[in-house]
Design an enzyme around this catalytic site. Structure first.
Site, PDB file in Angstrom:
ATOM      1  N   LYS A  14       5.895  17.688  12.270  1.00 58.12           N
ATOM      2  CA  LYS A  14       7.265  17.240  12.532  1.00 58.12           C
ATOM      3  C   LYS A  14       7.300  15.798  13.024  1.00 58.12           C
ATOM      4  O   LYS A  14       8.190  15.048  12.698  1.00 58.12           O
ATOM      5  CB  LYS A  14       7.891  18.110  13.635  1.00 58.12           C
ATOM      6  N   LYS A  43      -2.452  13.799  19.982  1.00 60.04           N
ATOM      7  CA  LYS A  43      -1.151  13.299  20.452  1.00 60.04           C
ATOM      8  C   LYS A  43      -1.321  12.112  21.406  1.00 60.04           C
ATOM      9  O   LYS A  43      -0.481  11.215  21.427  1.00 60.04           O
ATOM     10  CB  LYS A  43      -0.344  14.413  21.135  1.00 60.04           C
ATOM     11  N   LYS A 100      -2.496  17.564   8.672  1.00 57.83           N
ATOM     12  CA  LYS A 100      -1.514  18.650   8.582  1.00 57.83           C
ATOM     13  C   LYS A 100      -0.081  18.103   8.536  1.00 57.83           C
ATOM     14  O   LYS A 100       0.190  17.026   9.081  1.00 57.83           O
ATOM     15  CB  LYS A 100      -1.688  19.631   9.743  1.00 57.83           C
TER      16      LYS A 100
HETATM   17  N1  AQP Z   1       1.308  22.166   8.921  1.00 60.12           N
HETATM   18  C1  AQP Z   1       1.420  23.395   9.402  1.00 60.12           C
HETATM   19  N2  AQP Z   1       0.998  24.461   8.677  1.00 60.12           N
HETATM   20  C2  AQP Z   1       1.111  25.727   9.165  1.00 60.12           C
HETATM   21  N3  AQP Z   1       1.646  26.005  10.375  1.00 60.12           N
HETATM   22  C3  AQP Z   1       2.090  24.969  11.116  1.00 60.12           C
HETATM   23  N4  AQP Z   1       2.664  24.906  12.322  1.00 60.12           N
HETATM   24  C4  AQP Z   1       2.911  23.614  12.631  1.00 60.12           C
HETATM   25  N5  AQP Z   1       2.503  22.830  11.632  1.00 60.12           N
HETATM   26  C5  AQP Z   1       1.992  23.628  10.675  1.00 60.12           C
HETATM   27  C6  AQP Z   1       2.989  26.065  13.156  1.00 60.12           C
HETATM   28  O1  AQP Z   1       4.406  26.114  13.331  1.00 60.12           O
HETATM   29  C7  AQP Z   1       4.691  26.691  14.608  1.00 60.12           C
HETATM   30  C8  AQP Z   1       5.692  25.861  15.341  1.00 60.12           C
HETATM   31  O2  AQP Z   1       5.126  24.582  15.581  1.00 60.12           O
HETATM   32  P1  AQP Z   1       5.451  23.805  16.905  1.00 60.12           P
HETATM   33  O3  AQP Z   1       6.908  23.600  16.975  1.00 60.12           O
HETATM   34  O4  AQP Z   1       4.864  24.529  18.050  1.00 60.12           O
HETATM   35  O5  AQP Z   1       4.772  22.407  16.760  1.00 60.12           O
HETATM   36  P2  AQP Z   1       3.317  21.956  16.372  1.00 60.12           P
HETATM   37  O6  AQP Z   1       2.362  23.098  16.272  1.00 60.12           O
HETATM   38  O7  AQP Z   1       2.894  20.894  17.315  1.00 60.12           O
HETATM   39  O8  AQP Z   1       3.487  21.364  14.941  1.00 60.12           O
HETATM   40  P3  AQP Z   1       4.588  20.459  14.300  1.00 60.12           P
HETATM   41  O9  AQP Z   1       5.648  21.322  13.713  1.00 60.12           O
HETATM   42  O10 AQP Z   1       3.949  19.567  13.357  1.00 60.12           O
HETATM   43  O11 AQP Z   1       5.267  19.636  15.445  1.00 60.12           O
HETATM   44  P4  AQP Z   1       4.846  18.279  16.174  1.00 60.12           P
HETATM   45  O12 AQP Z   1       4.690  17.219  15.135  1.00 60.12           O
HETATM   46  O13 AQP Z   1       5.987  18.039  17.096  1.00 60.12           O
HETATM   47  O14 AQP Z   1       3.559  18.527  16.901  1.00 60.12           O
HETATM   48  C9  AQP Z   1       3.340  26.807  15.350  1.00 60.12           C
HETATM   49  O15 AQP Z   1       2.898  28.140  15.309  1.00 60.12           O
HETATM   50  C10 AQP Z   1       2.437  25.904  14.553  1.00 60.12           C
HETATM   51  O16 AQP Z   1       1.091  26.330  14.624  1.00 60.12           O
END
Ligand code: AQP
Length: 324
Positions: free
Chosen positions: A195, A110, A192
């Site tokens: 979002k 990040k 991966k």
């Molecule tokens: N690609 C993924 N495959 C499986 N699990 C995933 N998670 C995120 N991406 C994947 C899991 O979803 C839960 C919620 O995620 P989060 O809101 O805590 O954000 P994050 O882990 O940082 O991932 P994101 O959704 O891609 O958001 P951004 O881009 O904002 O960082 C978690 O349990 C995560 O592991």
């Protein structure tokens, strides 16, 4: 069993969030003792628009409910409504080595992605996450693979705190989905689905024509065989995993079904499957979005219940750390 997990309101949820975290969180409800949170304070660690944040908080809550989180069985609330999270995070900061925070993969990724705006909050993100988990004496944390390292750190922090101030916290265990713990981007299958990188996301509430377009144009390879091979065919392997999880069929059977049929046919059928399987979620979301008062009540009740547990833990923590 005590179970805790959270989702950041950083944007619409994608199928990775669903397959990696939400689906297993819904299943875990039969164990009882589940606490699920919209972690808005975490979402402040990257650049964001305050007006959009409010919409996202509501949207994540609706997602939890549409996916099957039942407020009669689980506590569902917004992190910032229970200030004990930040209070405990401060105390845990004092036992967390900076070097541990600096080596976290999410921090490195990040801070590369948002070079111009790296706040201390991004570095301290895992400490707040440890506080979220430890505050409820959590035993199990269902998350995607990307959050595994943070749960490991929460265990370290619990250990350090216990050693210094006496046995207080349980060391939480991570729970990864057997398949789907890391769903990859549709446009870059080596990264991966995320979002904050909308290009490769298939959102849970994408309309049917959007789902079809995204699947048909997803990145694969120059071969023709529908075969699971993570090294040589990461794109097709990711699509096979998604197909398997939404159909409940083993990957081997899917490979057999699409043997000699080529990628276009496989993608067409995957799009059909996703359109069908995501339809009930889309419907439920539309219905819930028109019931804002009901949702606010669920969140208020959830915060009240969470606060009762959180205050008990904080009283113990304050006593042990000499704050009273
Ligand atoms: N690609 C993924 N495959 C499986 N699990 C995933 N998670 C995120 N991406 C994947 C899991 O979803 C839960 C919620 O995620 P989060 O809101 O805590 O954000 P994050 O882990 O940082 O991932 P994101 O959704 O891609 O958001 P951004 O881009 O904002 O960082 C978690 O349990 C995560 O592991």
């Amino acid at each position: 069993m005590k179970i805790f997990s959270g989702i950041q309101p950083t944007g619409a949820l994608h199928i990775g969030n669903y397959l990696g975290m939400l689906k297993q969180s819904v299943e875990l409800q039969k164990e009882g003792g589940c606490i699920y949170c919209v972690v808005d304070l975490h979402a402040m660690t990257i650049p964001y628009d305050p007006k959009q944040m409010q919409k996202n908080i509501l949207d994540v809550t609706v997602c939890y409910l549409a996916a099957g989180i039942d407020p009669a069985k689980s506590i569902l609330f917004i992190q910032s409504k229970v200030p004990e999270h930040t209070e405990l995070a401060w105390i845990l900061n004092t036992v967390t080595p900076i070097s541990d925070l600096m080596r976290m993969t999410q921090y490195k990724d990040k801070s590369n992605q948002f070079k111009e705006e790296i706040g201390a909050g991004l570095l301290n993100y895992p400490v707040l996450m440890a506080a979220d988990i430890l505050l409820y004496k959590t035993q199990v944390v269902p998350v995607g693979k990307d959050q595994e390292q943070h749960v490991e750190l929460a265990r370290t922090i619990a250990r350090k705190f216990n050693k210094k101030f006496g046995q207080t916290f349980i060391e939480p265990k991570v729970k990864l989905a057997k398949e789907g713990a890391k769903i990859m981007s549709l446009t870059n299958p080596k990264k991966k689905m995320s979002k904050s990188i909308p290009a490769g996301c298939l959102y849970l509430f994408d309309e049917p024509e959007v789902i079809r377009k995204k699947i048909m144009s997803s990145v694969t390879d120059l071969e023709k065989q529908v075969k699971y091979d993570l090294i040589k065919k990461p794109g097709i392997s990711n699509l096979l995993t998604i197909y398997s999880l939404f159909s409940g069929k083993p990957i081997k059977d899917i490979e057999k079904k699409f043997k000699d049929q080529g990628y276009a046919k496989f993608k067409e059928k995957l799009a059909d499957l996703l359109i069908k399987e995501l339809e009930p979620l889309r419907k439920k979301r539309k219905e819930l979005l028109s019931r804002q008062v009901y949702i606010e009540e669920i969140l208020e009740q959830g915060a009240r219940k969470a606060k009762t547990i959180a205050q008990e833990t904080m009283a113990e923590v304050k006593k042990k750390t000499g704050l009273i």
